[in-house]
Design an enzyme around this catalytic site. Structure first.
Site, PDB file in Angstrom:
ATOM      1  N   LYS A 212       0.839  -1.203   0.000  1.00 57.41           N
ATOM      2  CA  LYS A 212       0.000   0.000   0.000  1.00 57.41           C
ATOM      3  C   LYS A 212       0.875   1.255   0.000  1.00 57.41           C
ATOM      4  O   LYS A 212       1.847   1.332   0.744  1.00 57.41           O
ATOM      5  CB  LYS A 212      -0.909   0.011   1.223  1.00 57.41           C
ATOM      6  N   SER A 234      -2.156   4.886  -3.243  1.00 54.74           N
ATOM      7  CA  SER A 234      -2.576   5.607  -2.041  1.00 54.74           C
ATOM      8  C   SER A 234      -1.550   6.639  -1.624  1.00 54.74           C
ATOM      9  O   SER A 234      -0.340   6.442  -1.807  1.00 54.74           O
ATOM     10  CB  SER A 234      -2.778   4.607  -0.896  1.00 54.74           C
ATOM     11  N   HIS A 236      -1.852   7.647   1.666  1.00 55.49           N
ATOM     12  CA  HIS A 236      -2.133   7.530   3.103  1.00 55.49           C
ATOM     13  C   HIS A 236      -3.161   8.572   3.546  1.00 55.49           C
ATOM     14  O   HIS A 236      -3.013   9.234   4.580  1.00 55.49           O
ATOM     15  CB  HIS A 236      -0.846   7.658   3.921  1.00 55.49           C
ATOM     16  N   ARG A 239      -2.023  12.232   4.191  1.00 56.63           N
ATOM     17  CA  ARG A 239      -1.457  12.544   5.507  1.00 56.63           C
ATOM     18  C   ARG A 239       0.071  12.543   5.534  1.00 56.63           C
ATOM     19  O   ARG A 239       0.671  12.626   6.608  1.00 56.63           O
ATOM     20  CB  ARG A 239      -2.010  11.540   6.521  1.00 56.63           C
ATOM     21  N   ASP A 267      -7.297   4.085  -2.909  1.00 50.54           N
ATOM     22  CA  ASP A 267      -8.085   4.805  -1.908  1.00 50.54           C
ATOM     23  C   ASP A 267      -7.905   6.298  -2.124  1.00 50.54           C
ATOM     24  O   ASP A 267      -7.277   6.735  -3.083  1.00 50.54           O
ATOM     25  CB  ASP A 267      -7.698   4.374  -0.485  1.00 50.54           C
ATOM     26  N   GLY A 269     -10.420   9.672  -0.761  1.00 52.66           N
ATOM     27  CA  GLY A 269     -11.590  10.496  -1.033  1.00 52.66           C
ATOM     28  C   GLY A 269     -12.752   9.786  -1.684  1.00 52.66           C
ATOM     29  O   GLY A 269     -13.665  10.440  -2.208  1.00 52.66           O
ATOM     30  N   ARG A 291     -12.042   7.016   6.169  1.00 51.54           N
ATOM     31  CA  ARG A 291     -12.717   7.797   7.207  1.00 51.54           C
ATOM     32  C   ARG A 291     -14.217   7.495   7.343  1.00 51.54           C
ATOM     33  O   ARG A 291     -14.719   7.406   8.464  1.00 51.54           O
ATOM     34  CB  ARG A 291     -12.475   9.285   6.960  1.00 51.54           C
TER      35      ARG A 291
END
Length: 338
Positions: A212, A234, A236, A239, A267, A269, A291
């Site tokens: 990932k 991704s 993350h 972040r 991933d 959004g 999230r």
């Protein structure tokens, strides 16, 4: 319980760390790390929502009626949907400690299992962030993908032995956390991983290995050559670096580089069934959602996780019907336009 009740409950237990905004887009929480936001200005999070809004779908209702089949085969098993909870750890650091790591893993695993699906689970700076999640895997017959941090090799191999004993179907490593500030603050040694080390990890177990945090065609090709089962495109959750693009914007380039048989997750959004559809049309096999699943688990436990899964499944089925896509294989680049 309704999904609206899940959201209302989540607003109470997640305040002030997460506002449970009407659209989870990173604007209200930008820069809040530890917390739920994207790093610094939050641009690497907010750009994802902006990207998906630039893609439209080609509606087509002139065809025989059908019930869309959203099922997918991964890791030798068939699952009901092509979207899964992304690995999240640090309930106390990033959320409110309302749930423990073990609580969260159990809710994610059992809630998705109820829907014929599975979840990725997380890791973190304390050893029990990982070890406490293992009982949750056993309760769902190993249908989960534990995700470890890019620790030094000996620790990685110890964690692999743990998940092998737990009977999990696969494991992942989020190499995109190599610069995560939470780990730096706690003095934990995580590093980027050269292809040679990824190959050693892949060869030390029979379990499928997912890498990932891949954002270039070059890195994707190296992961494939190293023996990985697949990758997660991704950043993350936005972040790590503030100026990265939306991961989904890299899908076509990466798919062209690795071919059709290498598994690609993505991933960043993804919030609706339409977003899932767009990612598959761009070249992903499946997607991860972070999230919103954390909100569902905090607001409704395993039931909340199941409700959210069913909600996105219903949206995906509707858009597949209205674009003449009976199966996931029918979702191609011809079904979208920028």
């Amino acid at each position: 319980m309704t999904y609206e009740e899940v959201l209302e409950n989540a607003r109470k237990v997640l305040a002030p760390k997460c506002r449970v905004c009407p659209e989870c887009n990173g604007l209200a929480c930008k820069g809040e790390i530890p917390g739920c936001g994207g790093v610094a200005s939050g641009r690497a999070f907010t750009v994802c929502r902006e990207f998906f809004k630039t893609i439209k779908v080609e509606m087509d209702a002139v065809h025989p009626h059908f019930e869309a089949d959203t099922s997918i085969e991964l890791f030798g098993h068939k699952f009901s949907v092509p979207f899964f909870p992304a690995p999240i750890g640090g309930m106390g650091l990033n959320y409110t400690n309302y749930l423990t790591e073990a609580d969260y893993a159990k809710m994610i695993c059992s809630g998705t299992h109820e829907c014929g699906s599975f979840g990725f689970t997380g890791d973190g700076p304390k050893d029990d962030y990982f070890t406490s999640t293992i009982p949750a895997f056993k309760e769902v017959d190993g249908l989960a993908v534990p995700t470890m941090k890019p620790w030094e090799l000996d620790k990685i191999k110890k964690q692999i032995r743990m998940v092998e004993e737990a009977g999990t179907m696969a494991f992942a490593m989020d190499i995109d956390s190599a610069a995560l500030i939470n780990l730096k603050l706690l003095g934990k040694p995580v590093t980027t991983k050269p292809a040679e080390e990824l190959a050693e990890i892949a060869s030390c177990t029979k379990l499928p290995f997912v890498v990932k945090g891949v954002m270039t065609a070059k890195s994707a090709e190296l992961c494939k050559k190293a023996g990985a089962y697949g990758i997660v495109v991704s950043t993350h959750g936005g972040r790590i670096l503030e100026d990265t693009p939306c991961p989904a914007s890299k899908l076509q380039e990466i798919r062209a580089a690795v071919g059709k048989d290498f598994k690609i997750f993505v991933d960043g959004g993804i919030r609706t069934g339409a977003d899932v559809f767009k990612c598959i049309a761009l070249g992903a096999d499946a997607v991860l959602i972070g999230r919103p699943y954390a909100i569902a688990a905090h607001g409704g436990g395993a039931e909340g996780v199941a409700l959210y899964t069913k909600k996105i499944m219903a949206q995906l089925k509707e858009i597949m019907l209205m674009t003449d896509c009976p199966t996931l294989a029918d979702i191609t680049a011809l079904k979208i336009r920028f």
